[in-house]
Design a protein around this motif. Structure first.
Motif, mmCIF file in Angstrom:
data_model
loop_
_atom_site.group_PDB
_atom_site.id
_atom_site.type_symbol
_atom_site.label_atom_id
_atom_site.label_comp_id
_atom_site.label_asym_id
_atom_site.label_seq_id
_atom_site.Cartn_x
_atom_site.Cartn_y
_atom_site.Cartn_z
ATOM 1 N N VAL A 5 58.696 25.669 34.226
ATOM 2 C CA VAL A 5 59.161 26.753 35.092
ATOM 3 C C VAL A 5 58.512 26.649 36.470
ATOM 4 C CG1 VAL A 5 59.507 29.237 35.306
ATOM 5 C CG2 VAL A 5 59.394 28.197 33.042
ATOM 6 N N LEU A 6 57.239 26.312 36.519
ATOM 7 C CA LEU A 6 56.551 26.194 37.798
ATOM 8 C C LEU A 6 57.153 25.097 38.664
ATOM 9 C CD1 LEU A 6 52.841 26.623 36.650
ATOM 10 C CD2 LEU A 6 54.185 28.237 38.015
ATOM 11 N N THR A 7 57.513 23.999 38.055
ATOM 12 C CA THR A 7 58.151 22.915 38.818
ATOM 13 C C THR A 7 59.412 23.411 39.494
ATOM 14 O OG1 THR A 7 57.254 21.223 37.336
ATOM 15 C CG2 THR A 7 59.170 20.620 38.662
ATOM 16 N N ALA A 8 60.214 24.193 38.761
ATOM 17 C CA ALA A 8 61.442 24.755 39.339
ATOM 18 C C ALA A 8 61.123 25.848 40.358
ATOM 19 C CB ALA A 8 62.325 25.311 38.223
ATOM 20 N N TRP A 9 60.099 26.661 40.079
ATOM 21 C CA TRP A 9 59.726 27.775 40.954
ATOM 22 C C TRP A 9 59.424 27.287 42.369
ATOM 23 C CZ3 TRP A 9 59.742 32.992 40.615
ATOM 24 C CH2 TRP A 9 58.958 33.715 41.514
ATOM 25 N N TYR A 10 58.689 26.210 42.472
ATOM 26 C CA TYR A 10 58.272 25.725 43.786
ATOM 27 C C TYR A 10 59.341 24.884 44.487
ATOM 28 C CZ TYR A 10 53.720 27.755 43.072
ATOM 29 O OH TYR A 10 52.707 28.666 42.881
ATOM 30 N N GLN A 11 60.526 24.821 43.877
ATOM 31 C CA GLN A 11 61.666 24.222 44.572
ATOM 32 C C GLN A 11 62.458 25.257 45.371
ATOM 33 O OE1 GLN A 11 62.000 20.908 44.706
ATOM 34 N NE2 GLN A 11 60.126 20.919 43.448
ATOM 35 N N GLN A 12 62.058 26.533 45.268
ATOM 36 C CA GLN A 12 62.757 27.571 46.020
ATOM 37 C C GLN A 12 62.551 27.387 47.528
ATOM 38 O OE1 GLN A 12 62.821 31.663 43.878
ATOM 39 N NE2 GLN A 12 60.811 30.795 43.391
ATOM 40 N N LYS A 68 53.050 20.855 46.214
ATOM 41 C CA LYS A 68 53.734 21.563 45.127
ATOM 42 C C LYS A 68 53.140 21.186 43.772
ATOM 43 C CE LYS A 68 58.165 22.059 47.550
ATOM 44 N NZ LYS A 68 59.596 21.722 47.583
ATOM 45 N N SER A 69 52.849 19.903 43.607
ATOM 46 C CA SER A 69 52.248 19.449 42.356
ATOM 47 C C SER A 69 50.882 20.084 42.151
ATOM 48 C CB SER A 69 52.127 17.926 42.371
ATOM 49 O OG SER A 69 51.497 17.460 41.198
ATOM 50 N N ALA A 70 50.104 20.189 43.236
ATOM 51 C CA ALA A 70 48.784 20.803 43.144
ATOM 52 C C ALA A 70 48.887 22.266 42.745
ATOM 53 C CB ALA A 70 48.054 20.664 44.474
ATOM 54 N N LEU A 71 49.848 22.993 43.333
ATOM 55 C CA LEU A 71 50.021 24.401 42.992
ATOM 56 C C LEU A 71 50.469 24.566 41.538
ATOM 57 C CD1 LEU A 71 51.609 25.940 46.205
ATOM 58 C CD2 LEU A 71 49.475 26.631 45.109
ATOM 59 N N CYS A 72 51.325 23.667 41.072
ATOM 60 C CA CYS A 72 51.751 23.726 39.673
ATOM 61 C C CYS A 72 50.548 23.579 38.742
ATOM 62 C CB CYS A 72 52.780 22.640 39.384
ATOM 63 S SG CYS A 72 54.421 22.952 40.087
ATOM 64 N N ILE A 81 49.899 31.522 53.605
ATOM 65 C CA ILE A 81 49.071 31.159 54.756
ATOM 66 C C ILE A 81 47.616 30.991 54.355
ATOM 67 C CG2 ILE A 81 48.390 31.820 57.085
ATOM 68 C CD1 ILE A 81 50.895 33.683 57.083
ATOM 69 N N HIS A 82 47.093 31.917 53.549
ATOM 70 C CA HIS A 82 45.664 31.864 53.222
ATOM 71 C C HIS A 82 45.312 30.646 52.389
ATOM 72 C CE1 HIS A 82 47.289 34.036 49.694
ATOM 73 N NE2 HIS A 82 46.266 33.540 49.039
ATOM 74 N N TRP A 83 46.261 30.088 51.672
ATOM 75 C CA TRP A 83 46.038 28.857 50.912
ATOM 76 C C TRP A 83 46.044 27.653 51.840
ATOM 77 C CZ3 TRP A 83 49.428 24.652 49.586
ATOM 78 C CH2 TRP A 83 48.923 23.796 48.590
ATOM 79 N N ALA A 84 46.940 27.658 52.825
ATOM 80 C CA ALA A 84 47.069 26.519 53.726
ATOM 81 C C ALA A 84 46.011 26.500 54.821
ATOM 82 C CB ALA A 84 48.467 26.517 54.356
ATOM 83 N N LYS A 85 45.611 27.694 55.309
ATOM 84 C CA LYS A 85 44.716 27.760 56.459
ATOM 85 C C LYS A 85 43.627 28.818 56.255
ATOM 86 C CE LYS A 85 47.439 25.816 60.134
ATOM 87 N NZ LYS A 85 47.662 25.881 61.591
ATOM 88 N N PRO A 86 42.757 28.616 55.286
ATOM 89 C CA PRO A 86 41.745 29.647 54.995
ATOM 90 C C PRO A 86 40.772 29.895 56.142
ATOM 91 C CG PRO A 86 41.287 27.630 53.773
ATOM 92 C CD PRO A 86 42.650 27.471 54.371
ATOM 93 N N LEU A 87 40.383 28.854 56.869
ATOM 94 C CA LEU A 87 39.429 29.031 57.963
ATOM 95 C C LEU A 87 40.032 29.889 59.070
ATOM 96 C CD1 LEU A 87 36.841 28.521 59.542
ATOM 97 C CD2 LEU A 87 37.798 26.315 60.272
ATOM 98 N N GLU A 88 41.233 29.515 59.521
ATOM 99 C CA GLU A 88 41.893 30.287 60.579
ATOM 100 C C GLU A 88 42.182 31.713 60.112
ATOM 101 O OE1 GLU A 88 43.396 25.986 61.122
ATOM 102 O OE2 GLU A 88 42.677 27.278 59.497
ATOM 103 N N TYR A 89 42.550 31.850 58.857
ATOM 104 C CA TYR A 89 42.839 33.166 58.285
ATOM 105 C C TYR A 89 41.594 34.055 58.357
ATOM 106 C CZ TYR A 89 45.411 36.224 54.990
ATOM 107 O OH TYR A 89 46.101 37.260 54.394
ATOM 108 N N ALA A 90 40.467 33.510 57.915
ATOM 109 C CA ALA A 90 39.221 34.285 57.929
ATOM 110 C C ALA A 90 38.801 34.633 59.350
ATOM 111 C CB ALA A 90 38.119 33.491 57.231
#
Length: 270
Positions: free
Chosen positions: A154-161, A172-176, A250-259
């Motif tokens: 399901v996760l593999t399909a979820w991240y194809q949205q 995507k593989s890492a998030l799965c 965003i917080h997953w991709a850019k935690p430093l800038e986010y903080a």
């Protein structure tokens, strides 16, 4: 970084509350957990107070259930109970995606707790019944898959949205892999209990809010960039913060800038 855990009901959470300043309270999105925010917290100035919640059906709150009919209200009440248990009476509330929608609802029902509301890639609510019906049908289809199929499939399909189009196949593989610990039936239940199709349109609540509102959106997230643009027209006190070269999470991709932006734009309001 020192922290403590609260394992008893109402919700599992991690926190550091012996520091300075108004606490940051973080609410994750669907399939996530409070641990999702640790990279952001690591970049905040040392000694700040923070609290990361696990929503019902997620992480350490996997066995916590809210009803399908009152999912938003019951989740908000659980969050309020956590804040009370930890003697938090005022906070900077930060929510991503589903967590942002819950944060909006919580702020509308418990405004006394809110110093600042920070929304990341969060939908304020659908305005037409046909849209709500369609979204409920869409979410029901995903809920059925989460409840009945292996979580990795399901996760593999979820991240194809489409909302995740900015992610590379490797990301995507890492998030799965990160999300594979989830319990499919618990996710399915929470997905339906807090479906966007069940959510009231919270734009009027934002318009009437007495606290500052920050909206974080990625420039590469076309859907939520359009939502953010409309919100800036509808909610005069909303402060828009775009993030270049980032997508929905965003917080997953850019935690430093986010903080850094949290500290610069929100943290000074103590």
């Amino acid at each position: 970084m020192s922290s403590s855990q609260l394992n008893a009901q109402p919700l599992h959470c991690r926190y550091h509350l012996s520091g300075k300043g108004i606490p940051w309270v973080f609410i994750h999105g669907l399939l996530g957990s409070g641990d999702d925010w640790q990279h952001v917290i690591a970049h905040l100035p040392a000694g700040h107070n923070w609290l990361c919640l696990d929503l019902p059906g997620h992480g350490g709150s996997r066995d916590v259930k809210v009803s399908q009919q009152a999912g938003f209200a019951e989740t908000a009440a659980l969050i309020a109970a956590c804040l009370n248990q930890l003697n938090i009476h005022l906070c900077h509330l930060v929510g991503y995606s589903l967590g942002g929608r819950i944060a909006m609802y919580f702020a509308s029902q418990y405004p006394q707790y809110i110093n600042t509301l920070v929304l990341e890639s969060a939908h304020p609510g659908l305005t037409h019944s046909a849209e709500q019906t369609a979204r409920l049908s869409h979410d029901q289809a995903w809920a059925t898959r989460f409840a009945q199929q292996p979580i990795d499939h399901v996760l593999t399909a979820w991240y194809q949205q489409g909302v995740f189009d900015d992610l590379t196949p490797k990301q995507k593989s890492a998030l799965c892999q990160i999300r594979a610990h989830n319990h499919g039936p618990a996710i399915a239940h929470m997905l339906m209990a807090t479906s966007l199709g069940r959510q009231a349109n919270l734009t009027p609540n934002l318009q009437n809010a007495k606290y500052p509102i920050r909206y974080f959106v990625a420039e590469n997230d076309a859907k939520f960039s359009a939502i953010a643009k409309l919100l800036t027209q509808q909610v005069p006190q909303l402060d828009l913060q775009p993030f270049p070269e980032a997508g929905h999470n965003i917080h997953w991709a850019k935690p430093l800038e986010y903080a850094q932006i949290l500290e610069q734009r929100v943290g000074l309001q103590r």
